[in-house]
Design a protein around this motif. Structure first.
Motif, PDB file in Angstrom:
ATOM      1  N   ILE A   1       0.872  -1.174   0.000  1.00  0.00           N
ATOM      2  CA  ILE A   1       0.000   0.000   0.000  1.00  0.00           C
ATOM      3  C   ILE A   1       0.909   1.223   0.000  1.00  0.00           C
ATOM      4  CG2 ILE A   1      -0.188   0.083   2.533  1.00  0.00           C
ATOM      5  CD1 ILE A   1      -3.126   0.838   2.142  1.00  0.00           C
ATOM      6  N   PRO A   2       0.559   2.297  -0.699  1.00  0.00           N
ATOM      7  CA  PRO A   2       1.425   3.473  -0.671  1.00  0.00           C
ATOM      8  C   PRO A   2       1.460   4.139   0.695  1.00  0.00           C
ATOM      9  CG  PRO A   2      -0.411   3.781  -2.198  1.00  0.00           C
ATOM     10  CD  PRO A   2      -0.581   2.447  -1.606  1.00  0.00           C
ATOM     11  N   THR A   3       2.549   4.771   0.992  1.00  0.00           N
ATOM     12  CA  THR A   3       2.711   5.359   2.315  1.00  0.00           C
ATOM     13  C   THR A   3       1.959   6.688   2.421  1.00  0.00           C
ATOM     14  OG1 THR A   3       4.303   6.275   3.849  1.00  0.00           O
ATOM     15  CG2 THR A   3       4.887   6.400   1.556  1.00  0.00           C
ATOM     16  N   ALA A   4       1.498   6.979   3.638  1.00  0.00           N
ATOM     17  CA  ALA A   4       0.836   8.268   3.881  1.00  0.00           C
ATOM     18  C   ALA A   4       1.815   9.294   4.422  1.00  0.00           C
ATOM     19  CB  ALA A   4      -0.322   8.089   4.855  1.00  0.00           C
ATOM     20  N   THR A   5       3.103   8.933   4.515  1.00  0.00           N
ATOM     21  CA  THR A   5       4.074   9.899   5.041  1.00  0.00           C
ATOM     22  C   THR A   5       4.235  11.090   4.112  1.00  0.00           C
ATOM     23  OG1 THR A   5       5.785   8.520   4.066  1.00  0.00           O
ATOM     24  CG2 THR A   5       5.483   8.322   6.426  1.00  0.00           C
ATOM     25  N   VAL A   6       3.795  10.938   2.840  1.00  0.00           N
ATOM     26  CA  VAL A   6       3.870  12.084   1.927  1.00  0.00           C
ATOM     27  C   VAL A   6       2.945  13.207   2.393  1.00  0.00           C
ATOM     28  CG1 VAL A   6       4.621  10.830  -0.102  1.00  0.00           C
ATOM     29  CG2 VAL A   6       2.203  10.915   0.434  1.00  0.00           C
ATOM     30  N   LEU A   7       1.911  12.852   3.159  1.00  0.00           N
ATOM     31  CA  LEU A   7       0.973  13.865   3.638  1.00  0.00           C
ATOM     32  C   LEU A   7       1.154  14.182   5.113  1.00  0.00           C
ATOM     33  CD1 LEU A   7      -2.211  12.471   1.918  1.00  0.00           C
ATOM     34  CD2 LEU A   7      -1.054  14.575   1.335  1.00  0.00           C
ATOM     35  N   TYR A   8       1.408  13.151   5.897  1.00  0.00           N
ATOM     36  CA  TYR A   8       1.456  13.328   7.346  1.00  0.00           C
ATOM     37  C   TYR A   8       2.765  12.761   7.891  1.00  0.00           C
ATOM     38  CZ  TYR A   8      -3.626  13.629   6.753  1.00  0.00           C
ATOM     39  OH  TYR A   8      -4.879  13.961   6.354  1.00  0.00           O
ATOM     40  N   GLU A   9       3.509  13.588   8.624  1.00  0.00           N
ATOM     41  CA  GLU A   9       4.725  13.089   9.290  1.00  0.00           C
ATOM     42  C   GLU A   9       4.361  12.027  10.328  1.00  0.00           C
ATOM     43  OE1 GLU A   9       7.816  13.776   8.791  1.00  0.00           O
ATOM     44  OE2 GLU A   9       7.959  15.726   7.824  1.00  0.00           O
ATOM     45  N   SER A  10       3.186  12.189  10.938  1.00  0.00           N
ATOM     46  CA  SER A  10       2.827  11.274  12.021  1.00  0.00           C
ATOM     47  C   SER A  10       2.612   9.857  11.515  1.00  0.00           C
ATOM     48  CB  SER A  10       1.576  11.776  12.736  1.00  0.00           C
ATOM     49  OG  SER A  10       0.527  11.920  11.819  1.00  0.00           O
ATOM     50  N   ALA A  11       2.469   9.695  10.188  1.00  0.00           N
ATOM     51  CA  ALA A  11       2.269   8.349   9.668  1.00  0.00           C
ATOM     52  C   ALA A  11       3.539   7.515   9.779  1.00  0.00           C
ATOM     53  CB  ALA A  11       1.816   8.413   8.223  1.00  0.00           C
ATOM     54  N   ASN A  12       4.679   8.183   9.921  1.00  0.00           N
ATOM     55  CA  ASN A  12       5.957   7.482   9.863  1.00  0.00           C
ATOM     56  C   ASN A  12       6.027   6.303  10.828  1.00  0.00           C
ATOM     57  OD1 ASN A  12       8.675   6.758  10.035  1.00  0.00           O
ATOM     58  ND2 ASN A  12       9.352   8.801   9.457  1.00  0.00           N
ATOM     59  N   TRP A  13       5.970   6.584  12.112  1.00  0.00           N
ATOM     60  CA  TRP A  13       6.106   5.499  13.094  1.00  0.00           C
ATOM     61  C   TRP A  13       4.871   4.605  13.129  1.00  0.00           C
ATOM     62  CZ3 TRP A  13       8.895   7.025  18.262  1.00  0.00           C
ATOM     63  CH2 TRP A  13      10.220   7.383  17.959  1.00  0.00           C
ATOM     64  N   GLN A  14       3.719   5.211  12.858  1.00  0.00           N
ATOM     65  CA  GLN A  14       2.508   4.382  12.904  1.00  0.00           C
ATOM     66  C   GLN A  14       2.539   3.336  11.798  1.00  0.00           C
ATOM     67  OE1 GLN A  14      -1.158   6.337  14.095  1.00  0.00           O
ATOM     68  NE2 GLN A  14      -0.157   8.264  13.758  1.00  0.00           N
ATOM     69  N   GLU A  15       3.084   3.710  10.641  1.00  0.00           N
ATOM     70  CA  GLU A  15       3.204   2.726   9.565  1.00  0.00           C
ATOM     71  C   GLU A  15       4.293   1.709   9.874  1.00  0.00           C
ATOM     72  OE1 GLU A  15       1.427   5.285   5.847  1.00  0.00           O
ATOM     73  OE2 GLU A  15       3.579   4.905   5.888  1.00  0.00           O
ATOM     74  N   ARG A  16       5.347   2.176  10.509  1.00  0.00           N
ATOM     75  CA  ARG A  16       6.378   1.211  10.920  1.00  0.00           C
ATOM     76  C   ARG A  16       5.807   0.197  11.892  1.00  0.00           C
ATOM     77  NH1 ARG A  16      11.772   4.103  12.920  1.00  0.00           N
ATOM     78  NH2 ARG A  16      12.374   1.974  13.380  1.00  0.00           N
ATOM     79  N   GLU A  17       4.965   0.691  12.809  1.00  0.00           N
ATOM     80  CA  GLU A  17       4.342  -0.211  13.771  1.00  0.00           C
ATOM     81  C   GLU A  17       3.440  -1.210  13.046  1.00  0.00           C
ATOM     82  OE1 GLU A  17       1.426   1.521  16.304  1.00  0.00           O
ATOM     83  OE2 GLU A  17       1.895   0.218  17.992  1.00  0.00           O
ATOM     84  N   THR A  18       2.677  -0.709  12.072  1.00  0.00           N
ATOM     85  CA  THR A  18       1.779  -1.592  11.320  1.00  0.00           C
ATOM     86  C   THR A  18       2.574  -2.638  10.544  1.00  0.00           C
ATOM     87  OG1 THR A  18       0.340   0.319  11.121  1.00  0.00           O
ATOM     88  CG2 THR A  18      -0.183  -1.560   9.750  1.00  0.00           C
ATOM     89  N   TYR A  19       3.689  -2.199   9.968  1.00  0.00           N
ATOM     90  CA  TYR A  19       4.555  -3.159   9.275  1.00  0.00           C
ATOM     91  C   TYR A  19       5.101  -4.182  10.262  1.00  0.00           C
ATOM     92  CZ  TYR A  19       8.972  -5.026   7.645  1.00  0.00           C
ATOM     93  OH  TYR A  19       9.996  -5.881   7.352  1.00  0.00           O
ATOM     94  N   ASP A  20       5.526  -3.697  11.398  1.00  0.00           N
ATOM     95  CA  ASP A  20       6.145  -4.540  12.403  1.00  0.00           C
ATOM     96  C   ASP A  20       5.204  -5.666  12.826  1.00  0.00           C
ATOM     97  OD1 ASP A  20       7.715  -5.501  14.403  1.00  0.00           O
ATOM     98  OD2 ASP A  20       7.832  -3.647  15.547  1.00  0.00           O
ATOM     99  N   PHE A  21       3.925  -5.337  12.983  1.00  0.00           N
ATOM    100  CA  PHE A  21       3.006  -6.317  13.539  1.00  0.00           C
ATOM    101  C   PHE A  21       2.229  -7.091  12.482  1.00  0.00           C
ATOM    102  CE2 PHE A  21       3.686  -3.617  17.222  1.00  0.00           C
ATOM    103  CZ  PHE A  21       4.004  -4.582  18.139  1.00  0.00           C
ATOM    104  N   TYR A  22       2.057  -6.516  11.290  1.00  0.00           N
ATOM    105  CA  TYR A  22       1.229  -7.183  10.279  1.00  0.00           C
ATOM    106  C   TYR A  22       1.970  -7.444   8.977  1.00  0.00           C
ATOM    107  CZ  TYR A  22      -2.864  -6.528  13.160  1.00  0.00           C
ATOM    108  OH  TYR A  22      -3.759  -6.591  14.173  1.00  0.00           O
ATOM    109  N   GLY A  23       3.135  -6.880   8.822  1.00  0.00           N
ATOM    110  CA  GLY A  23       3.859  -7.084   7.578  1.00  0.00           C
ATOM    111  C   GLY A  23       3.309  -6.298   6.408  1.00  0.00           C
ATOM    112  N   VAL A  24       2.559  -5.233   6.683  1.00  0.00           N
ATOM    113  CA  VAL A  24       2.066  -4.397   5.590  1.00  0.00           C
ATOM    114  C   VAL A  24       3.234  -3.581   5.041  1.00  0.00           C
ATOM    115  CG1 VAL A  24       0.496  -2.554   4.953  1.00  0.00           C
ATOM    116  CG2 VAL A  24      -0.205  -4.239   6.638  1.00  0.00           C
TER     117      VAL A  24
END
Lengths: 402, 165
Positions: free
Chosen positions: B99-122
Motif C-alpha cells: 500500500i502506498p505510504t501516507a508519510t507524503v501527507l502526514y509526518e505522524s504516519a511514519n512510526w505508525q506505519e512502521r508499527e503496522t509493518y512490524d506487527f502485520y507485515g504491511v
C-alpha cells in the motif's frame, strides 16, 4: 562518521556518536537515542524504542474485556486511572451502557486527580533536568497525597486497575472524600509556591524559553495532541471537542500557549493543573447533590455482583461465574473512542466480532506519536537542551511501547 | 461549522466514484472502504479541501482477516476545525500486502506505519524507513497476525484449555 558533513565553522575534526539511553537517568524511561554530536551540538538523532514492548494488543485479543483494564494501567503509568476509565468508557459505548451521573462525576474526580499527578511529575522532573531539585520534592509529596486517595478508593497506587465496566467496584468512603477535600484545601498553596519558584526564575527561563519549539502546523502534522499541542496555540482537547463522562456540564478552560517551546508546555501543564482543581471542586459539589450510594450502572451481565450476594443469591452466582470466567458474549461492533489522557488523545480502536475477547484492539498512544518529532526538534540543539525538550514532551516509556 | 455527512459522502463520491464503497456509520463514525490506488488521493482530497480540512491523521493500524486472507489497513483522520472524524479502510491481500505510504501527507504516519509493518507485515511503498519499531530487528514473524500464537506453543508447563485461551 563519514556520512555526516560538519559545518565549516566546526572546531571538531569529526562527529561523535553518543548513546543516550536505553538506561540513562535523563531519559526517565527505557528508550534510546543515538545522537551524532558535533561537539555539544546534535547533528542528527535516531530514536530506538521498544525496550519495554509487552504486546498488549496481542494479549488483549485473548483476554475477556474486564482483564484488559490492568493492561491499560501500564500504558501511561503516571495517570493509570485515565487509561482505565478510557477503556471502560469504550466498552460502555460498545454495550450502550448509560452510567449514572454520580458515576460520571466520581470518574471526573479521579481522572482529574490523575491528570494533576501526571503533570506534577512532568513539571517536577523538568525542574530536576534544569537543575532545580526543590520543586520536585514539593510536588512528590502532593503526588503521594493523590496516591493515598487512590489507595483509599481502590486499594492500589500506581497501576490502579480502577473501577469496572459500568462504574466503580465500591463507593468513595468518608475517608476518601475527606482526603480529597484536604487535598483541595492544601494543594493550591504548594502549587503556588512551586510556581513562585519556577515561573519567573531566571535560570529556568533561560533553560526553557525557545528550547524545543515546534510550530502549530508542524505539531499537527506530527500528530501532536494534549499539552504539547496546546502549547503551540491549538485549543484541541478531547474533553471539550467530544465530551465524555459528562464533561460538557462543567465550567473549565483550555489553556493554550503561543510558541510551543518547553516553557509554554510547562505553563500549559501548570494551568491545566489549576483547571483540574476547578473540575474536581465542581464534580465534588455535583456528586454530593446526587442520591448517595450509586456507584455503578445497573448492568448485571457485565458488572460483578456484591460478594455476599454471590453466596446467597443464585442469579448473582451465575453472573459472577460468567463474568469471571469470561463467558459473557459481547455484541458485534466497531468503534473508536478517545479520552484526554495526560499526554493527549488516548484512543481505543475496538473491533468486536462477538465472543469473549476483542477481535482487534488498538491503542492510540499519544506519546508514541508525539515522540517521533523528537529527532527533528533535537536537531541542531545542544545536548542539554535536547534533554529538557524530551522531559517536557513527557515521554512515558510504557505508553511509547505498549 | 459542522460537516453534513450526506454532503461529504456526495462530494467524495463525485470525486472518486466507484473507488469508494461500503459507506456506513457504526457508532456515529463515518466509515468507508477504498482501494490501495485511491487511498492517497482520498487522504489528499480530505486534507486539502478547504471546506473539510482533515489535517490531522489520528491513527493508522491494521486488522487481519484470515478467513478471506486479507489485511485491512485502517486510517482515522480528523478535522479539528469541524470536529469530525472519518475512518477509511483499505483491504489488501495477505499474499501481496502493499500500500502506498501516507508519510507524503502526514509526518505522524511514519512510526505508525512502521508499527503496522512490524506487527502485520504491511509494506508501505515509499516509506522513508520501513523497519521494525517495537519488536527486535531479527524477528521473522508478524506477531499480530491471527495465526501467530500468543505464547510459545512448545511450552508444556501451561495448560489453559479450560479457560478457552
Amino acid at each position: 562518521m563519514a556520512h555526516i558533513q560538519l559545518g565549516n565553522d566546526s572546531l571538531e575534526k569529526e562527529t561523535t556518536t553518543l548513546n543516550l539511553g536505553p538506561t540513562h537517568p535523563a531519559t526517565h524511561g527505557v528508550f534510546q537515542n543515538v545522537l551524532e554530536m558535533d561537539g555539544e551540538r546534535i547533528v542528527s538523532a535516531v530514536s530506538t524504542i521498544g525496550y519495554i514492548h509487552r504486546a498488549f494488543e496481542k494479549i488483549a485479543e485473548h483476554r475477556p474485556y474486564y482483564q484488559i483494564t490492568p493492561l491499560t494501567d501500564r500504558l501511561n503509568y503516571c495517570s493509570s486511572p485515565i487509561n482505565n476509565f478510557g477503556w471502560h468508557l469504550t466498552v460502555e459505548k460498545l454495550l450502550n451502557i448509560e452510567t449514572p451521573k454520580r458515576v460520571d462525576y466520581m470518574r471526573i474526580i479521579i481522572m482529574e486527580l490523575a491528570r494533576i499527578s501526571d503533570h506534577l511529575i512532568c513539571n517536577g522532573i523538568l525542574g530536576v533536568d534544569t537543575g532545580a531539585f526543590t520543586g520536585f520534592l514539593y510536588l512528590m509529596q502532593e503526588r503521594e497525597n493523590i496516591y493515598e486517595i487512590y489507595e483509599e478508593i481502590c486499594g492500589a497506587r500506581l497501576t490502579t486497575n480502577f473501577g469496572r465496566v459500568g462504574g466503580f467496584e465500591r463507593d468513595f468512603n468518608d475517608i476518601a472524600i475527606l482526603k480529597i477535600k484536604k487535598f483541595l484545601a492544601t494543594f493550591p498553596t504548594v502549587m503556588k509556591s512551586f510556581e513562585d519558584l519556577f515561573n519567573r526564575n531566571r535560570i529556568f527561563i533561560d533553560r526553557t524559553v525557545g528550547v524545543g519549539a515546534i510550530s502549530a502546523e508542524k505539531a499537527l502534522n506530527y500528530g501532536f495532541t494534549g499539552p504539547c499541542l496546546r502549547a503551540t496555540g491549538v485549543d484541541y482537547d478531547v474533553r471539550t471537542a467530544n465530551p465524555y463522562s459528562s464533561y460538557n456540564e462543567f465550567d473549565f478552560e483550555i489553556p493554550v500557549g503561543t510558541n510551543g517551546d518547553t516553557y509554554d508546555r510547562y505553563l500549559v501543564r501548570n494551568e491545566e493543573i489549576w483547571q483540574s482543581l476547578r473540575l474536581i471542586e465542581q464534580a465534588l459539589a455535583k456528586m454530593e447533590k446526587e442520591p448517595k450510594g450509586i456507584f455503578h450502572a445497573d448492568v448485571p451481565a457485565y458488572y460483578l455482583p456484591e460478594k455476599q450476594d454471590v453466596y446467597a443469591n443464585m442469579e448473582s452466582l451465575i453472573y459472577h461465574f460468567k463474568i469471571v470466567m469470561g463467558e459473557v458474549d459481547m455484541p458485534k461492533g466497531e468503534l473508536y473512542n478517545a479520552v484526554e489522557g495526560g499526554n493527549g488523545e488516548l484512543g481505543f480502536y475496538l473491533i468486536s466480532e462477538g465472543g469473549r475477547s476483542p477481535y482487534r484492539l488498538h491503542f492510540r498512544r499519544p506519546c508514541f506519536i508525539i515522540y517521533q518529532a523528537f529527532a527533528e526538534i533535537a536537531k541542531g540543539s545542544l545536548l542539554s537542551d535536547a534533554i529538557v525538550t524530551m522531559s517536557s514532551l513527557n515521554v512515558i516509556a510504557g505508553e511509547l511501547d505498549a | 461549522m459542522a460537516i453534513a455527512t450526506e454532503k461529504l459522502i456526495a462530494d467524495l463520491q463525485s470525486s472518486f466514484g466507484s473507488a469508494l464503497s461500503n459507506f456506513e456509520q457504526p457508532y456515529g463514525l463515518l466509515t468507508f472502504q477504498t482501494n490501495k490506488d485511491s487511498i492517497i488521493p482520498v487522504l489528499k482530497y480530505l486534507n486539502e479541501n478547504e471546506e473539510y480540512r482533515f489535517r490531522f491523521l489520528t491513527d493508522v493500524c491494521a486488522v487481519h482477516y484470515p478467513a478471506t486472507k486479507e489485511l485491512a489497513v485502517v486510517y482515522h483522520v480528523q478535522s479539528m476545525e469541524n470536529n469530525f472524524r472519518v475512518r477509511i479502510k483499505v483491504f489488501i491481500p495477505e499474499s501481496n500486502p502493499k500500500i502506498p505510504t501516507a508519510t507524503v501527507l502526514y509526518e505522524s504516519a511514519n512510526w505508525q506505519e512502521r508499527e503496522t509493518y512490524d506487527f502485520y507485515g504491511v509494506l508501505f511503498e515509499g516509506h522513508p524507513n520501513l523497519k521494525r519499531i517495537l519488536n527486535v530487528d531479527d524477528m521473522v514473524a508478524f506477531p499480530l497476525r491471527k495465526e501467530h500464537p500468543l505464547e510459545d506453543p512448545n511450552r508444556i508447563d501451561k495448560n489453559d484449555t479450560y479457560f478457552g485461551r
